[in-house]
Structures are given as structure tokens and as C-alpha cells.
Scaffold this motif. Structure first.
Motif, PDB file in Angstrom:
ATOM      1  N   THR A 166      -8.531  29.514 -33.536  1.00  0.00           N
ATOM      2  CA  THR A 166      -8.650  28.968 -32.174  1.00  0.00           C
ATOM      3  C   THR A 166      -8.193  30.004 -31.149  1.00  0.00           C
ATOM      4  OG1 THR A 166      -8.079  26.821 -33.127  1.00  0.00           O
ATOM      5  CG2 THR A 166      -8.139  26.950 -30.746  1.00  0.00           C
ATOM      6  N   LEU A 167      -7.142  30.778 -31.487  1.00  0.00           N
ATOM      7  CA  LEU A 167      -6.696  31.859 -30.611  1.00  0.00           C
ATOM      8  C   LEU A 167      -7.784  32.915 -30.481  1.00  0.00           C
ATOM      9  CD1 LEU A 167      -4.637  33.455 -28.979  1.00  0.00           C
ATOM     10  CD2 LEU A 167      -3.676  34.293 -31.146  1.00  0.00           C
ATOM     11  N   SER A 168      -8.418  33.278 -31.617  1.00  0.00           N
ATOM     12  CA  SER A 168      -9.487  34.280 -31.574  1.00  0.00           C
ATOM     13  C   SER A 168     -10.618  33.830 -30.652  1.00  0.00           C
ATOM     14  CB  SER A 168     -10.040  34.520 -32.985  1.00  0.00           C
ATOM     15  OG  SER A 168      -9.027  34.982 -33.852  1.00  0.00           O
ATOM     16  N   LYS A 169     -11.005  32.558 -30.756  1.00  0.00           N
ATOM     17  CA  LYS A 169     -12.053  32.033 -29.885  1.00  0.00           C
ATOM     18  C   LYS A 169     -11.612  32.048 -28.425  1.00  0.00           C
ATOM     19  CE  LYS A 169     -13.997  28.955 -33.425  1.00  0.00           C
ATOM     20  NZ  LYS A 169     -14.153  27.550 -33.867  1.00  0.00           N
ATOM     21  N   HIS A 170     -10.324  31.691 -28.181  1.00  0.00           N
ATOM     22  CA  HIS A 170      -9.805  31.662 -26.816  1.00  0.00           C
ATOM     23  C   HIS A 170      -9.815  33.044 -26.181  1.00  0.00           C
ATOM     24  CE1 HIS A 170      -7.100  30.956 -23.430  1.00  0.00           C
ATOM     25  NE2 HIS A 170      -6.372  31.970 -23.874  1.00  0.00           N
ATOM     26  N   LEU A 171      -9.487  34.079 -26.966  1.00  0.00           N
ATOM     27  CA  LEU A 171      -9.441  35.450 -26.435  1.00  0.00           C
ATOM     28  C   LEU A 171     -10.791  35.869 -25.855  1.00  0.00           C
ATOM     29  CD1 LEU A 171      -7.240  37.196 -29.163  1.00  0.00           C
ATOM     30  CD2 LEU A 171      -6.612  36.806 -26.770  1.00  0.00           C
ATOM     31  N   ARG A 172     -11.862  35.314 -26.404  1.00  0.00           N
ATOM     32  CA  ARG A 172     -13.192  35.668 -25.884  1.00  0.00           C
ATOM     33  C   ARG A 172     -13.399  35.163 -24.461  1.00  0.00           C
ATOM     34  NH1 ARG A 172     -15.816  33.738 -31.464  1.00  0.00           N
ATOM     35  NH2 ARG A 172     -15.303  35.561 -32.734  1.00  0.00           N
ATOM     36  N   THR A 173     -12.631  34.132 -24.033  1.00  0.00           N
ATOM     37  CA  THR A 173     -12.742  33.669 -22.646  1.00  0.00           C
ATOM     38  C   THR A 173     -12.191  34.719 -21.685  1.00  0.00           C
ATOM     39  OG1 THR A 173     -10.567  32.554 -22.665  1.00  0.00           O
ATOM     40  CG2 THR A 173     -12.480  31.274 -23.390  1.00  0.00           C
ATOM     41  N   HIS A 174     -11.261  35.571 -22.176  1.00  0.00           N
ATOM     42  CA  HIS A 174     -10.739  36.667 -21.346  1.00  0.00           C
ATOM     43  C   HIS A 174     -11.659  37.886 -21.398  1.00  0.00           C
ATOM     44  CE1 HIS A 174      -7.026  34.541 -20.575  1.00  0.00           C
ATOM     45  NE2 HIS A 174      -6.782  34.408 -21.877  1.00  0.00           N
ATOM     46  N   THR A 175     -12.194  38.188 -22.592  1.00  0.00           N
ATOM     47  CA  THR A 175     -13.031  39.395 -22.749  1.00  0.00           C
ATOM     48  C   THR A 175     -14.487  39.149 -22.382  1.00  0.00           C
ATOM     49  OG1 THR A 175     -13.526  38.869 -25.064  1.00  0.00           O
ATOM     50  CG2 THR A 175     -11.545  40.170 -24.633  1.00  0.00           C
ATOM     51  N   GLY A 176     -14.922  37.851 -22.414  1.00  0.00           N
ATOM     52  CA  GLY A 176     -16.325  37.543 -22.147  1.00  0.00           C
ATOM     53  C   GLY A 176     -17.236  37.875 -23.312  1.00  0.00           C
ATOM     54  N   GLU A 177     -16.662  38.189 -24.445  1.00  0.00           N
ATOM     55  CA  GLU A 177     -17.434  38.590 -25.625  1.00  0.00           C
ATOM     56  C   GLU A 177     -18.234  37.413 -26.177  1.00  0.00           C
ATOM     57  OE1 GLU A 177     -16.599  40.369 -30.145  1.00  0.00           O
ATOM     58  OE2 GLU A 177     -14.963  39.573 -28.918  1.00  0.00           O
ATOM     59  N   LYS A 178     -19.502  37.665 -26.479  1.00  0.00           N
ATOM     60  CA  LYS A 178     -20.383  36.689 -27.117  1.00  0.00           C
ATOM     61  C   LYS A 178     -21.130  37.393 -28.243  1.00  0.00           C
ATOM     62  CE  LYS A 178     -21.101  33.693 -23.076  1.00  0.00           C
ATOM     63  NZ  LYS A 178     -22.101  33.055 -22.189  1.00  0.00           N
ATOM     64  N   PRO A 179     -20.468  37.514 -29.423  1.00  0.00           N
ATOM     65  CA  PRO A 179     -21.024  38.375 -30.485  1.00  0.00           C
ATOM     66  C   PRO A 179     -22.163  37.754 -31.288  1.00  0.00           C
ATOM     67  CG  PRO A 179     -18.940  37.422 -31.188  1.00  0.00           C
ATOM     68  CD  PRO A 179     -19.146  36.991 -29.770  1.00  0.00           C
ATOM     69  N   PHE A 180     -22.424  36.468 -31.109  1.00  0.00           N
ATOM     70  CA  PHE A 180     -23.423  35.806 -31.948  1.00  0.00           C
ATOM     71  C   PHE A 180     -24.698  35.573 -31.131  1.00  0.00           C
ATOM     72  CE2 PHE A 180     -19.192  34.666 -33.423  1.00  0.00           C
ATOM     73  CZ  PHE A 180     -19.247  35.082 -34.738  1.00  0.00           C
TER      74      PHE A 180
END
Length: 618
Positions: free
Chosen positions: A96-110
Motif C-alpha cells: 500500500t505504501l508502494s502504491k501511495h508513493l506513486r501519487t507523489h512521483t506520478g508514476e504509472k508503470p502499467f
């Protein structure tokens, strides 16, 4: 080097590589679902077998996987060991933390290979892919409905069981989903974790923030093919399209009433339960929804955060601002298919349609009276309870609606902000201005289906309909006499009390009502504001002008059912009907003789009294 993801063990890397390979050798015999690893298949098969070997000793809930049990146990302990170094927020699970971090980085790897759309989580991509294939592999054994994900199926199961396992510790309200509980808790804490970087406004849901962003961009990508109207969200477009199709897919199981939106159904259900769980700490008033409470609190604070850029007027609700903006654009997108009339709001169209159908679905359980709108029923119920929540700080007078209080306050300030562009006359409310404008345009939009007569005001049509039905719903508690209008009953009450509260300052004469006093004033001032367009003659009363106009038109709308003779005035018809029926209701107390008309009785009584009131001037 597929995605540059890092793992702690070589075995984990080998397993991760399989997610990039198209090969999925393990297949479920039940539903055809395929996966890269045998253990994934084992876990998946428990969904079909409903096997849940891992049980929580706190609450007794069972799970398919031990790791899911471990994660669940943290909901009892409150443990959140995984902390975000960007914002300090803590989580129960590392993923859940890993998913949350993407809200800061904007990363969408899929990324979807079909349309190119990207996602922050692989699960979201998997669900999205099913929109291309149309596959819904998860089927409900109760009703046969199919879903794209096991999570959606689990949530759907709760609609059959009625289970609400997630309970708020503050107010005791229960929810079907943990996420819904989390959002609900924010209504107690006031937390709004999703913040707009443009204006700083906070939101409780990411979806609300995304929608808000579009108000800055002005983007409305979803267009209605029927009328061309555009929307910021696909959901809003879907809701709008139902106004064209008339579809109402959400049905109340208690009374059978249907709604276009699920939210409207939820609000309606509370009319059956009577639940009002949101209470104002200022005045104690309770509401069915938190949104209604927030709007109500602004009446105490005087807050009006929504401002019109055209005229500077401010509003307490965004919906009121949206309605107001249409007064500048003149847009009326909602059209009646019966008569072609257009309206600014869908609610106004719905109200208008009931004038065609005469439907009155809202019934008072106290007296049986029915109403076309729920709010009219609510106001009517206050006549039974005597409740008047809105008090004037100037004179102490109380009112049963905030709108009536606002209009009353203008009697203290003298404010009349709504001005007629034709004649310059000003009014306290936009409704009064709208009615006044019809005196210039001659518009009479409310038509009687029985006789074809038209009216400027829906209330006047309702009163007129009683002349056809004979309905007299207003009864005097003193003598039992009934009336078709409440104003007639009020005037009648004064015949019992003798009360004449309105006094003329010129001559001291008193009257039952302010209207009668106003008409009397004109005998002193000579004012005759009602002018005939045909001959220019002026009159002190609108009713007198209408009678005069019949001398030009020859109209005689009141017809005797006995002999077919027509009359210009209703009173004349009533007098005539007594000559047809032979009825003589006016009786002399001296000799017992009866007469058709009261004036004939008065003339006769003078033969007993010897009165001769008329003197010849020589």
C-alpha cells in the motif's frame, strides 16, 4: 531490463520475470483464468471452493491466505508500520505504501497495449483490459450477475447478505467497505487529504480532486449526442442522458418509486426510515446527509463562498451559482414535450409536468392532503406542528422557511433588488418579478384541461380547478363552513372574532386584511393603477378592470347549467341560479317571507321599520 523493478531475492526476480512473459501455463478449470505460477492458481481456486482456512481470533472472519489474515489483524491493532517519507502518512502494508508513493512521483508503470492508457497498479490494468474483451469471469451464485474482479463480486455479495462489517467508532454507523468507512471518519475529523495545487482547496476523495482540477482547465470532454451539452465526467454524461431516455434504473423496494441516480434513491430511502444522523451543534436541527448539514452551517456563519463573475452576487451553494449563471446566458436546456415550454432546471421541468398529469404523490398522514412536491408537503406539515425554525433578529417574528425569513428581512431594510426592465418597478423576490413580467407580456402558461382557461400563476390554476371539482378543503372549526381557499377561511374567521387589525390612518376605518386597506387607501389618493388598453379608462382594482374588459370582448364565461344563459360575473350567475332553482335563502325574521337576493330582503325589511334612506334633492 523490462521494468527496472528491484527485489530482495533471486527467486522473487524469477517469479517477477514471469509477469513480463506472455506464457501463463496454469489454467483454472472452473472459469478459464490463467496465471504464471502454480501458487497463484492454488490461491485463486479457493474463490470457487469458498475455502477460507485462515481465521481471525478477534472477530472470527476467515481468509483464503495467511498474508491476508496478517493484514486484517492490523485493523484490530491499528498498527501502521510503513511510513511515507514524503508526507508522513503511515500504512498497514508495504505494498500500500508502494502504491501511495506513486501519487507523489506520478508514476504509472502499467500500460494497456490496446489503447495506450497507463495505470499506477497492475490490478487496475487487468480490470481495464476487460473493458476491451468484455470478459466478466466472476459470477454471483445468488443472482447470476457477473463482474470483472473478485473484489467487485465480494462487494456485490454483501447486497444479498446485508452485511456491514465496518463500524464507525464515533457515531456507530456501519459500512460495507473499509474505504467508505475511512472517508466517513473524515467527516468527524474534518480531514481533507487531497489538496488542489492551483487554489489550495482540500477534498476527501481523489476523484473529487480530479473533478475539481477540470474546473481550472475548463475541459469538458464528454458530449451528449442528443443536445450537444458537454460534461467534465463520463458519469455526469450518463446521468444526463437519462433525461432524454426517461430511464430510472434505481427502484425503491418499499414503495416502488424509481430514480435516475443511485444517490437520489439513497436520499429517498431515508424518508422511509426517518434517519437523520447529521446534527447541527448550533441549533440542533438534524439532516439525512452530511452535505445538507454543511450547507445548513453556512446559514449560521453567513458564508457565501460561490461568487458570480458577471455580477458579483455570492451564493452559499455551488448549485445555486450554476442556476444563477443561466439568468445571464438565458439557457433553458430542459424542454416539456407536452407544450414545448423550456426550463433552466430539470427540477422545474419535473414540477411543470405534474401540471399536465395532476399527479400529487406526496400525502400528509395527518389530514390526507396531497402535494406535487415533497418540499410542499414538508412546509404543510409545519401547519400541524406549528414549527417555525427561522427567527427574525429584528422583531422576533418566526418563519417556517429560510426563504420566507429572507423576504421578511427586506421589510426592515426596504431592499427590493429585483427591478422590472419594462416599467422600473422593483420587487423583493425574483418570483414576484417573474409574475409581474407576465402583466407586460400577457403570458398565461398554466392552462385548465377542463375548460381551457389560462392563468399566469400555477397557484391560481389550482384554485380554479376547485371550481370544477367543488373541493373545499379549508374548514372553519367554529361553524363547520368550508372554503376553497385558505384566504377565504382567514377572512371568515374574522366574522367570528370581529377582528379588523388593519386601520386607515386617514379616516380611522378598519379592515380585515391589508389588501382591503390598500384598496381603501385608493379612495383617498384617487390612485387607479389598472388601465384598459382598449379605451384608456383606469380602475382602482384589477378585478374591476377584468370586468370592464368584458364590455369590449363581450365575454361571458359563467354559464348556467339549468338554462344555458351566460354571465360576465360569477356573483351574477349565483343570483341568477336562485331564480332557476326557485331557491329563496334570505328570510325575513318579522313575517317569514323569503327572497332570492339579500338586497331584496333589505328593501322588504324597510316596510317593517319604516326606514326611508333616500331623500330627493329639490
Amino acid at each position: 531490463m523490462e521494468c527496472e523493478k528491484s527485489v530482495r531475492q533471486t527467486s522473487s526476480l524469477t517469479l517477477h520475470h514471469l509477469t513480463h512473459m506472455s506464457e501463463k501455463p496454469y489454467k483454472c478449470m472452473q472459469c478459464g483464468w490463467r496465471c504464471s505460477m502454480s501458487r497463484q492458481l492454488t490461491v485463486h481456486q479457493r474463490i470457487h471452493a469458498t475455502e477460507k482456512p485462515f481465521k481471525c481470533i478477534e472477530c472470527g472472519k476467515s481468509f483464503c491466505h495467511s498474508i491476508t489474515l496478517n493484514n486484517h489483524q492490523r485493523t484490530h491493532t491499528g498498527e501502521k508500520p510503513f511510513k511515507c517519507i514524503e508526507c508522513g502518512k503511515s500504512f498497514c502494508h508495504s505494498i500500500t505504501l508502494s502504491k501511495h508513493l506513486r501519487t507523489h512521483t506520478g508514476e504509472k508503470p502499467f500500460k494497456c497495449m490496446e489503447c495506450g492508457k497507463s495505470f499506477t497498479h497492475n490490478r487496475n490494468l487487468s480490470i481495464h483490459l476487460q473493458t476491451h474483451t468484455g470478459k466478466k469471469p466472476f459470477k454471483c451464485m445468488e443472482c447470476g450477475k457477473s463482474f470483472r474482479s473478485g473484489g467487485h463480486l465480494n462487494l456485490h455479495h454483501i447486497t444479498h447478505t446485508g452485511e456491514k462489517p465496518f463500524k464507525c467508532m464515533d457515531c456507530g454507523k456501519s459500512f460495507t467497505r473499509n474505504g467508505t468507512l475511512r472517508r466517513h471518519v473524515w467527516t468527524h475529523t474534518g480531514e481533507k487529504p487531497f489538496k488542489c495545487t492551483e487554489c489550495g482547496k482540500g477534498f476527501r476523495k481523489r476523484l473529487s480532486l480530479n473533478r475539481h482540477h477540470q474546473t481550472h482547465m475548463g475541459e469538458k470532454p464528454y458530449k451528449c449526442m442528443q443536445c450537444g451539452k458537454s460534461f467534465t465526467h463520463n458519469g455526469n454524461l450518463s446521468n444526463h442522458q437519462r433525461t432524454h431516455t426517461g430511464e430510472k434504473p434505481f427502484k425503491c423496494i418499499d414503495c416502488g418509486k424509481s430514480f435516475t441516480h443511485n444517490g437520489n434513491l439513497s436520499k429517498h430511502l431515508q424518508t422511509h426510515t426517518g434517519e437523520k444522523s447529521f446534527k447541527c451543534i448550533e441549533c440542533g436541527k438534524s439532516f439525512t446527509h452530511n452535505g445538507y448539514l454543511r450547507n445548513h452551517l453556512r446559514t449560521h456563519a453567513g458564508e457565501k463562498p460561490f461568487k458570480c463573475m458577471d455580477c458579483g452576487k455570492s451564493f452559499t451553494h455551488n448549485g445555486n451559482l450554476s442556476k444563477h449563471l443561466q439568468t445571464h446566458t438565458g439557457e433553458k436546456p430542459f424542454k416539456c414535450i407536452e407544450c414545448g415550454k423550456s426550463f433552466i432546471h430539470n427540477g422545474n421541468l419535473s414540477m411543470h409536468l405534474q401540471a399536465h398529469t395532476r399527479e400529487k404523490p406526496f400525502k400528509c398522514i395527518e389530514c390526507g392532503k396531497s402535494f406535487t412536491h415533497n418540499r410542499n408537503l414538508t412546509k404543510h406539515q409545519w401547519t400541524h406542528t406549528g414549527e417555525k425554525l427561522f427567527k427574525c433578529m429584528e422583531c422576533g417574528k418566526s418563519f417556517n422557511s429560510s426563504r420566507n425569513l429572507r423576504q421578511h428581512l427586506q421589510t426592515h431594510t426596504g431592499e427590493k433588488p429585483y427591478e422590472c426592465m419594462e416599467c422600473g418597478k422593483s420587487f423583493r423576490s425574483s418570483d414576484h418579478l417573474t409574475l409581474h413580467r407576465r402583466t407586460h407580456t400577457g403570458e398565461k402558461p398554466f392552462k385548465c384541461m377542463d375548460c381551457g382557461k389560462s392563468f399566469t400563476h400555477n397557484g391560481n390554476l389550482r384554485k380554479h380547478l376547485r371550481s370544477h371539482t367543488g373541493e373545499k378543503p379549508f374548514q372553519c372549526m367554529e361553524c363547520g363552513k368550508s372554503f376553497s381557499q385558505s384566504s377565504s377561511l382567514n377572512r371568515h374567521h374574522q366574522t367570528h372574532t370581529g377582528e379588523r387589525p388593519c386601520k386607515c390612518l386617514e379616516c380611522g376605518k378598519s379592515f380585515h386584511s391589508g389588501v382591503h386597506l390598500t384598496l381603501h387607501h385608493r379612495t383617498h389618493t384617487g390612485e387607479k393603477p389598472f388601465k384598459c388598453m382598449e379605451c384608456g379608462k383606469s380602475f382602482g382594482q384589477k378585478g374591476t378592470l377584468r370586468l370592464h374588459q368584458q364590455t369590449h370582448t363581450g365575454e361571458k364565461p359563467f354559464k348556467c347549467m339549468e338554462c344555458g344563459k351566460s354571465f360576465g360575473q360569477k356573483g351574477t350567475l349565483r343570483l341568477h341560479q336562485q331564480t332557476c332553482t326557485g331557491e329563496k335563502p334570505f328570510k325575513c325574521m318579522e313575517c317569514g317571507r323569503s327572497f332570492c337576493h339579500s338586497r331584496m330582503l333589505r328593501n322588504h325589511q324597510r316596510t317593517h321599520t319604516g326606514e326611508k334612506p333616500y331623500t330627493a334633492n329639490v
